[in-house]
Design a protein around this motif. Structure first.
Motif, PDB file in Angstrom:
ATOM      1  N   PHE A  26       0.836  -1.200   0.000  1.00 36.32           N
ATOM      2  CA  PHE A  26       0.000   0.000   0.000  1.00 36.32           C
ATOM      3  C   PHE A  26       0.877   1.259   0.000  1.00 36.32           C
ATOM      4  CE2 PHE A  26      -1.615   3.345   2.822  1.00 36.32           C
ATOM      5  CZ  PHE A  26      -2.738   3.759   2.122  1.00 36.32           C
ATOM      6  N   CYS A  27       1.920   1.270   0.823  1.00 36.71           N
ATOM      7  CA  CYS A  27       2.777   2.438   0.950  1.00 36.71           C
ATOM      8  C   CYS A  27       3.496   2.800  -0.347  1.00 36.71           C
ATOM      9  CB  CYS A  27       3.802   2.235   2.069  1.00 36.71           C
ATOM     10  SG  CYS A  27       3.070   2.348   3.709  1.00 36.71           S
ATOM     11  N   ALA A  28       3.681   1.848  -1.218  1.00 36.80           N
ATOM     12  CA  ALA A  28       4.369   2.092  -2.490  1.00 36.80           C
ATOM     13  C   ALA A  28       3.437   2.709  -3.540  1.00 36.80           C
ATOM     14  CB  ALA A  28       4.963   0.793  -3.019  1.00 36.80           C
ATOM     15  N   LYS A  33      -0.564   8.697  -0.083  1.00 37.98           N
ATOM     16  CA  LYS A  33      -0.122  10.093  -0.005  1.00 37.98           C
ATOM     17  C   LYS A  33      -0.576  10.795   1.271  1.00 37.98           C
ATOM     18  CE  LYS A  33      -3.873  11.940  -2.795  1.00 37.98           C
ATOM     19  NZ  LYS A  33      -4.195  12.615  -4.034  1.00 37.98           N
ATOM     20  N   PHE A  34      -1.681  10.379   1.867  1.00 36.08           N
ATOM     21  CA  PHE A  34      -2.143  11.024   3.100  1.00 36.08           C
ATOM     22  C   PHE A  34      -1.432  10.485   4.342  1.00 36.08           C
ATOM     23  CE2 PHE A  34      -5.809  11.342   0.150  1.00 36.08           C
ATOM     24  CZ  PHE A  34      -5.723  12.711  -0.060  1.00 36.08           C
ATOM     25  N   LEU A  35      -0.546   9.505   4.138  1.00 37.28           N
ATOM     26  CA  LEU A  35       0.295   8.984   5.218  1.00 37.28           C
ATOM     27  C   LEU A  35       1.761   9.327   4.985  1.00 37.28           C
ATOM     28  CD1 LEU A  35      -1.197   5.388   5.682  1.00 37.28           C
ATOM     29  CD2 LEU A  35      -1.762   7.469   6.916  1.00 37.28           C
ATOM     30  N   GLY A  36       2.008  10.239   4.061  1.00 39.88           N
ATOM     31  CA  GLY A  36       3.379  10.654   3.787  1.00 39.88           C
ATOM     32  C   GLY A  36       4.028   9.940   2.620  1.00 39.88           C
ATOM     33  N   GLY A  37       3.300   9.067   1.928  1.00 40.61           N
ATOM     34  CA  GLY A  37       3.844   8.310   0.809  1.00 40.61           C
ATOM     35  C   GLY A  37       3.682   9.058  -0.496  1.00 40.61           C
ATOM     36  N   PRO A  38       3.930   8.368  -1.576  1.00 34.82           N
ATOM     37  CA  PRO A  38       4.350   6.974  -1.620  1.00 34.82           C
ATOM     38  C   PRO A  38       5.839   6.798  -1.303  1.00 34.82           C
ATOM     39  CG  PRO A  38       3.990   7.794  -3.848  1.00 34.82           C
ATOM     40  CD  PRO A  38       3.628   8.904  -2.905  1.00 34.82           C
ATOM     41  N   LEU A 128      -7.910  13.444  12.131  1.00 29.51           N
ATOM     42  CA  LEU A 128      -7.264  14.510  11.371  1.00 29.51           C
ATOM     43  C   LEU A 128      -7.263  14.108   9.909  1.00 29.51           C
ATOM     44  CD1 LEU A 128      -4.212  15.071  13.748  1.00 29.51           C
ATOM     45  CD2 LEU A 128      -6.358  16.371  13.669  1.00 29.51           C
ATOM     46  N   ILE A 129      -7.949  14.911   9.075  1.00 24.52           N
ATOM     47  CA  ILE A 129      -8.152  14.505   7.678  1.00 24.52           C
ATOM     48  C   ILE A 129      -7.807  15.655   6.747  1.00 24.52           C
ATOM     49  CG2 ILE A 129      -9.814  13.627   5.999  1.00 24.52           C
ATOM     50  CD1 ILE A 129     -11.406  12.463   8.379  1.00 24.52           C
TER      51      ILE A 129
END
Length: 169
Positions: A26-28, A33-38, A128-129
């Motif tokens: 998922f991170c790739a 993007k909303f978790l700091g990725g990819p 937080l969104i």
């Protein structure tokens, strides 16, 4: 130490390497993007999983890794996220692409929120969104959340604070 919660279709519980593999995949993707990725750095994915687990020891709550009960497939992660720089815990969710749009995030968020309120005795939670994360905005509204201001996140972006209703499941 980590409880297992169940819903009609999900088992929410401890981490496994299958969950790491699914989260790393998922991170790739651009969906992270909303978790700091990819990112395709295995260390970033590992550290994120371990932070959710470490909070169980430090705070008595943390990440629940979602598994589809019927198939055993990793679905995502729902967590009571409370890093040192937040004044209060956040209810957060991530669902992998193959499971998106099926109501799993809603089902998991209700279960974890109920656990937070009724078992842990936590105060009304927040989420937080990022405003452009429209799927999470819709989910927060479906969960009965109300806007409670703005905050700057770790990356310097503005996010909306969604306050969960108190005492509800």
């Amino acid at each position: 130490m980590i409880p297992t919660l169940t819903t009609d279709r999900l088992t929410l519980g401890p981490f496994s390497m299958a969950h790491y593999d699914a989260f790393h995949a998922f991170c790739a993707t651009d969906r992270s993007k909303f978790l700091g990725g990819p990112t395709d750095d295995p260390r970033d994915s590992w550290d994120s999983c371990m932070q959710g687990l470490g909070q169980w020891a430090a705070r008595g709550y943390g990440a629940f890794f979602m598994t589809e009960t019927a198939t055993g497939a990793p679905v995502g992660r729902t967590q009571l996220r409370h890093p040192i720089d937040l004044d209060e815990p956040e209810l957060a969710w991530t669902v992998y692409a193959a499971f998106e749009g099926k109501g799993f995030a809603y089902e998991a968020a209700l279960a974890v929120r109920s656990h937070a309120y009724h078992t842990l005795g936590l105060a009304p939670l927040m989420s937080l969104i990022a405003p452009e994360n429209t799927r999470s905005v819709v989910l927060a509204e479906k969960l009965g959340c109300i806007h409670d201001g703005q905050k700057t996140d770790d990356s310097g972006d503005s996010v909306t604070i969604y306050r969960h209703p108190a005492g509800l499941v």
